[in-house]
Design a protein around this motif. Sequence first.
Motif, PDB file in Angstrom:
ATOM      1  N   VAL A 144       0.941  -1.089  -0.090  1.00 50.47           N
ATOM      2  CA  VAL A 144       0.035  -0.028   0.117  1.00 50.47           C
ATOM      3  C   VAL A 144       0.966   1.291   0.003  1.00 50.47           C
ATOM      4  CG1 VAL A 144      -2.158  -1.035   0.900  1.00 50.47           C
ATOM      5  CG2 VAL A 144      -0.383  -0.267   2.618  1.00 50.47           C
ATOM      6  N   LEU A 145       1.873   1.405   0.676  1.00 48.43           N
ATOM      7  CA  LEU A 145       2.975   2.456   0.692  1.00 48.43           C
ATOM      8  C   LEU A 145       3.684   2.787  -0.747  1.00 48.43           C
ATOM      9  CD1 LEU A 145       3.993   4.237   2.785  1.00 48.43           C
ATOM     10  CD2 LEU A 145       6.073   2.543   3.027  1.00 48.43           C
ATOM     11  N   GLY A 146       3.779   1.507  -1.311  1.00 51.13           N
ATOM     12  CA  GLY A 146       4.293   1.713  -2.744  1.00 51.13           C
ATOM     13  C   GLY A 146       3.231   2.316  -3.872  1.00 51.13           C
ATOM     14  N   LEU A 147       2.084   1.802  -3.510  1.00 50.78           N
ATOM     15  CA  LEU A 147       1.005   2.350  -4.438  1.00 50.78           C
ATOM     16  C   LEU A 147       0.691   4.167  -3.883  1.00 50.78           C
ATOM     17  CD1 LEU A 147      -0.856   1.890  -6.759  1.00 50.78           C
ATOM     18  CD2 LEU A 147      -2.424   1.066  -5.001  1.00 50.78           C
ATOM     19  N   GLU A 148       0.709   4.179  -2.730  1.00 47.53           N
ATOM     20  CA  GLU A 148       0.447   5.775  -2.280  1.00 47.53           C
ATOM     21  C   GLU A 148       1.558   6.581  -2.636  1.00 47.53           C
ATOM     22  OE1 GLU A 148      -1.927   7.066  -0.122  1.00 47.53           O
ATOM     23  OE2 GLU A 148      -3.067   5.585  -0.929  1.00 47.53           O
ATOM     24  N   ASN A 149       2.671   6.160  -2.988  1.00 49.07           N
ATOM     25  CA  ASN A 149       3.914   6.895  -3.307  1.00 49.07           C
ATOM     26  C   ASN A 149       4.255   6.651  -4.695  1.00 49.07           C
ATOM     27  OD1 ASN A 149       4.185   8.126  -0.649  1.00 49.07           O
ATOM     28  ND2 ASN A 149       5.350   6.300   0.048  1.00 49.07           N
ATOM     29  N   ILE A 150       3.531   6.209  -5.620  1.00 48.52           N
ATOM     30  CA  ILE A 150       4.005   5.954  -6.587  1.00 48.52           C
ATOM     31  C   ILE A 150       4.476   6.660  -7.552  1.00 48.52           C
ATOM     32  CG2 ILE A 150       1.608   5.710  -8.007  1.00 48.52           C
ATOM     33  CD1 ILE A 150       2.641   3.023  -9.225  1.00 48.52           C
ATOM     34  N   HIS A 151       3.866   7.790  -7.522  1.00 47.69           N
ATOM     35  CA  HIS A 151       4.460   8.954  -8.280  1.00 47.69           C
ATOM     36  C   HIS A 151       5.840   9.515  -8.072  1.00 47.69           C
ATOM     37  CE1 HIS A 151       3.925  12.435 -11.294  1.00 47.69           C
ATOM     38  NE2 HIS A 151       4.376  13.238 -10.139  1.00 47.69           N
ATOM     39  N   GLU A 152       6.039   9.564  -7.026  1.00 48.65           N
ATOM     40  CA  GLU A 152       7.650  10.033  -6.372  1.00 48.65           C
ATOM     41  C   GLU A 152       8.550   8.891  -6.719  1.00 48.65           C
ATOM     42  OE1 GLU A 152       7.464  10.648  -2.174  1.00 48.65           O
ATOM     43  OE2 GLU A 152       8.729   8.803  -2.203  1.00 48.65           O
ATOM     44  N   ILE A 153       8.084   7.452  -6.655  1.00 50.77           N
ATOM     45  CA  ILE A 153       8.856   6.631  -6.848  1.00 50.77           C
ATOM     46  C   ILE A 153       9.329   6.312  -8.412  1.00 50.77           C
ATOM     47  CG2 ILE A 153       8.702   3.813  -7.094  1.00 50.77           C
ATOM     48  CD1 ILE A 153       7.101   3.971  -4.564  1.00 50.77           C
ATOM     49  N   ALA A 154       8.371   6.620  -9.118  1.00 51.63           N
ATOM     50  CA  ALA A 154       8.433   6.535 -10.596  1.00 51.63           C
ATOM     51  C   ALA A 154       9.675   7.680 -11.224  1.00 51.63           C
ATOM     52  CB  ALA A 154       7.152   6.560 -11.442  1.00 51.63           C
ATOM     53  N   GLY A 155       9.528   8.691 -10.620  1.00 43.23           N
ATOM     54  CA  GLY A 155      10.779   9.640 -10.612  1.00 43.23           C
ATOM     55  C   GLY A 155      11.964   9.606  -9.841  1.00 43.23           C
ATOM     56  N   ALA A 156      12.224   8.567  -9.180  1.00 45.91           N
ATOM     57  CA  ALA A 156      13.249   8.441  -8.361  1.00 45.91           C
ATOM     58  C   ALA A 156      14.723   8.276  -8.969  1.00 45.91           C
ATOM     59  CB  ALA A 156      12.987   7.216  -7.279  1.00 45.91           C
ATOM     60  N   SER A 157      14.750   7.839 -10.000  1.00 46.28           N
ATOM     61  CA  SER A 157      16.200   7.470 -10.416  1.00 46.28           C
ATOM     62  C   SER A 157      16.184   7.544 -11.894  1.00 46.28           C
ATOM     63  CB  SER A 157      16.501   6.129 -10.045  1.00 46.28           C
ATOM     64  OG  SER A 157      17.759   5.581 -10.809  1.00 46.28           O
ATOM     65  N   ARG A 158      17.245   7.785 -12.862  1.00 48.09           N
ATOM     66  CA  ARG A 158      17.308   7.875 -14.296  1.00 48.09           C
ATOM     67  C   ARG A 158      17.486   6.405 -14.532  1.00 48.09           C
ATOM     68  NH1 ARG A 158      15.049  11.219 -17.409  1.00 48.09           N
ATOM     69  NH2 ARG A 158      16.634  10.711 -19.061  1.00 48.09           N
ATOM     70  N   ARG A 159      17.921   5.485 -13.882  1.00 46.45           N
ATOM     71  CA  ARG A 159      17.901   4.264 -14.120  1.00 46.45           C
ATOM     72  C   ARG A 159      17.031   3.363 -14.168  1.00 46.45           C
ATOM     73  NH1 ARG A 159      23.175   2.270 -13.356  1.00 46.45           N
ATOM     74  NH2 ARG A 159      24.641   3.273 -12.070  1.00 46.45           N
ATOM     75  N   LEU A 160      15.716   3.929 -13.744  1.00 48.42           N
ATOM     76  CA  LEU A 160      14.447   3.393 -13.681  1.00 48.42           C
ATOM     77  C   LEU A 160      13.962   2.831 -15.113  1.00 48.42           C
ATOM     78  CD1 LEU A 160      11.989   4.577 -10.706  1.00 48.42           C
ATOM     79  CD2 LEU A 160      12.551   2.471 -11.344  1.00 48.42           C
ATOM     80  N   GLU A 161      13.489   1.618 -15.279  1.00 46.75           N
ATOM     81  CA  GLU A 161      12.640   1.420 -16.551  1.00 46.75           C
ATOM     82  C   GLU A 161      11.503   0.800 -16.554  1.00 46.75           C
ATOM     83  OE1 GLU A 161      15.479  -1.548 -18.262  1.00 46.75           O
ATOM     84  OE2 GLU A 161      17.346  -0.164 -18.189  1.00 46.75           O
ATOM     85  N   SER A 162      10.887   0.337 -15.615  1.00 49.04           N
ATOM     86  CA  SER A 162       9.873  -0.219 -15.739  1.00 49.04           C
ATOM     87  C   SER A 162       9.117  -0.579 -14.273  1.00 49.04           C
ATOM     88  CB  SER A 162       9.758  -1.715 -16.247  1.00 49.04           C
ATOM     89  OG  SER A 162      10.617  -2.240 -15.558  1.00 49.04           O
ATOM     90  N   LEU A 163       7.810  -0.519 -14.311  1.00 53.14           N
ATOM     91  CA  LEU A 163       7.122  -0.592 -12.903  1.00 53.14           C
ATOM     92  C   LEU A 163       6.091  -2.021 -13.022  1.00 53.14           C
ATOM     93  CD1 LEU A 163       5.628   2.844 -11.443  1.00 53.14           C
ATOM     94  CD2 LEU A 163       7.725   1.602 -11.196  1.00 53.14           C
ATOM     95  N   HIS A 164       6.111  -2.659 -11.945  1.00 44.08           N
ATOM     96  CA  HIS A 164       5.247  -4.207 -11.924  1.00 44.08           C
ATOM     97  C   HIS A 164       4.329  -4.062 -10.993  1.00 44.08           C
ATOM     98  CE1 HIS A 164       8.767  -5.943 -14.832  1.00 44.08           C
ATOM     99  NE2 HIS A 164       9.268  -4.756 -14.430  1.00 44.08           N
ATOM    100  N   PHE A 165       3.334  -4.685 -11.280  1.00 42.38           N
ATOM    101  CA  PHE A 165       2.261  -4.801 -10.052  1.00 42.38           C
ATOM    102  C   PHE A 165       2.391  -6.349  -9.613  1.00 42.38           C
ATOM    103  CE2 PHE A 165      -2.037  -5.856  -8.385  1.00 42.38           C
ATOM    104  CZ  PHE A 165      -1.874  -4.924  -7.355  1.00 42.38           C
TER     105      PHE A 165
END
Length: 328
Positions: A144-165
């Motif tokens: 639930v924490l990941g879903l609540e903070n998903i916008h900041e998580i998705a912008g957290a690193s230039r290495r990020l490539e994908s999100l999975h549920f």
Amino acid sequence: MSFKTIERQAPVRAYRSKLFVPGSRPELFAKAAAGAADVLCLDIEDAVAPSDKDKARENIVAALNDIDFGGKTVTARINGLDTHWCYRDVIALVERGGERLDAILIPKVGCAADVYAIDVLVTQASQAVGRKKRIGLEVLIETVLGLENIHEIAGASRRLESLHFGSADFAASQRMRTTNIGGANAGYAVLTDKDGDTPRDSHWNDLWHYPIFRMVTACRAHGLTPVDGPFGDYADQDGFRAQATRSAILGCEGKWAIHPSQVALCNEVFTPPQQEVARARAILAAMKDAQAKGLGAVSLDGVLIDAASIRQAETIVAQMALIEARGS
Ligand code: COA
Ligand code: MG
């Protein structure tokens, strides 16, 4: 359009099927490498018993150096940041895994700092061994924490490539009353209104609609690839197809396969159907024609198409081009 543009940060590659292979079963690695999955995930987390973690990690390091994975995208799932296995997983994979590893999947991410912490470790270990290929990061949204903070998580690193549920851990985290891994639950349904003695219908709803929709939106806002997670009942091919098709229509580019029998289903569902591709191409041709005549909106087979139709159609045509480039 906003003046702010969204660039695709994720590498442009096919991601229809991601086959999971427990790190503690090295006899499966070569079979997975020879199969039809676009992506492999060699797991050190929940598919591996605590007593096997060290062995699984070493098995994966050896496989990254020894096995020919061909044109597949190769990833590994590390243990969560709340465990003492986590840092060892990152250091072993990056320092001793050679250049073959493409990305690391971080489970149970709750906030942007979780991603930052792994980025720091990956960056330091990469520099220490002079790694040439940049390792990507993938995030598993399953709390639930990941879903609540998903916008900041998705912008957290230039290495990020994908999100999975991940539906199972998410259900546990939200204390949902279900033990299914993905798929439907008969209790989550609405009953049609009372109408005299007419029998009432029960319409099943999709338990996972909100988190998957939310994840796809966050991904697209940050240029990442959205991927749907596991479907546990691997004997139920129709159920899998229905869940995967819903995710594909919402914008997911692929889904996990937790058994080899699910790989072909993933590849089938996440390849846009021929008639949809043909329709998209017809829309682009008709709009090109319309624009040459100075028209903004026209009718194609009795249905309105306009400039937004071009953007919708381009999405489908681009997805097809990506899959054709993968060559399977
Ligand atoms: N990768 C590659 N090959 C696999 C495989 C996998 N994940 N799972 C099974 N196979 C192979 C088997 O070795 C067998 O090969 P064979 O025909 O050459 O003997 C064949 O596929 C059929 O396997 P089957 O007997 O039906 O499966 P199983 O009982 O050995 O294993 C699971 C079933 C679900 C335990 C296993 O598929 C698995 O561990 N999946 C991944 C689970 C996971 O990683 N979960 C974490 C993410 S949710
Ligand atoms: Mg999980």
